[in-house]
Structure formats: C-alpha cells, structure tokens
Design a protein around this motif. Sequence first.
Motif: not given
Length: 156
Positions: A63-74
């Motif tokens: 994952m290349e950016r913090f924003e890409d983590m949104a689905s994992l975090l959800k």
Amino acid sequence: MKEKESNKVWDYQNDDERARADYIIGLEESALEKWFNGDISGYERLWSKRSFTYFDAVETKRMERFEDMASLLKKVEGNLKAESFEVRDPRVQFGQDMAVLTYQLFAKTNLVDVDYNCIEVFQKENDDEWYVIHSTWSIIRPMDMDFSVFKGKEIV
C-alpha cells in the motif's frame, strides 16, 4: 492487557537512547491496545500522513499511502477484539531522525489468530513527533499455518 516477555541479548548505547526507545515502543503498544479493542485511532495517529507505505500478510501489493489504508481500517474499526496480546523482544535501532522498531506480536483475536513479525520504521517529522513511515506485518513461519480455516472468512 498486554503481556511482555524479554530475552534481550543487546542493550542501548546510553540512557537517552533507551528513553527514546521506550517512548517509541510505548507509541506502538498504545496503538496496539486500541487496535485490539476495535479502535483504529491509535494507528491513524501513528501512521504518517506525509509519507507511508505498508506490507501486510493478507495483501498482495504494497500500500503506497496512508489513504490506501482506509479499507483495511474500516474492516477493523469496531470489529477486532483480543483479550490480551504479547509483544515479544521489542528492539529499536536508531539513525538520524529515524528509528526501526522490530518485535514479534502474538494475539488470539475474534477474527484470526496469527503470530507476526512486525517492522515499524519511524521518522521524526517537522512537528518533532515520531510517525511510522513504513510498516510490515508478516506471518511467523507461514509454512506452519493451516490457512484452510480461513476459507470463506473475511479476515483483516
């Protein structure tokens, strides 16, 4: 409710380095305490918004950016629970305004029981705070895992 075990065979160079290491380990453990109670805010705060990459045992690409983590975090938010976890042998190695934290994490959770090798690369940013700029969570000895228990299950 974290459990600790340590078999250290190394030591920090001085009290200042030990204090910085304790601070960084504390940041990680605080994020883990929240994580295992379904609260993503610890890692939301700890992971750099400026520069962040992530490798995980269940993802096929970085994952290349913090924003890409949104689905994992959800997926985790409100869903992941562990009565206890164990951080084994945390070690922090320092560079110029950078630090690498390595440890092994053991937790029995309501979603999946996996033992991880964890690598967190910290960098001191402009606000003089430490943030994780790269995180890797890999399964300890994946060849020993029985992945058939995961068929059809949504895991983090």
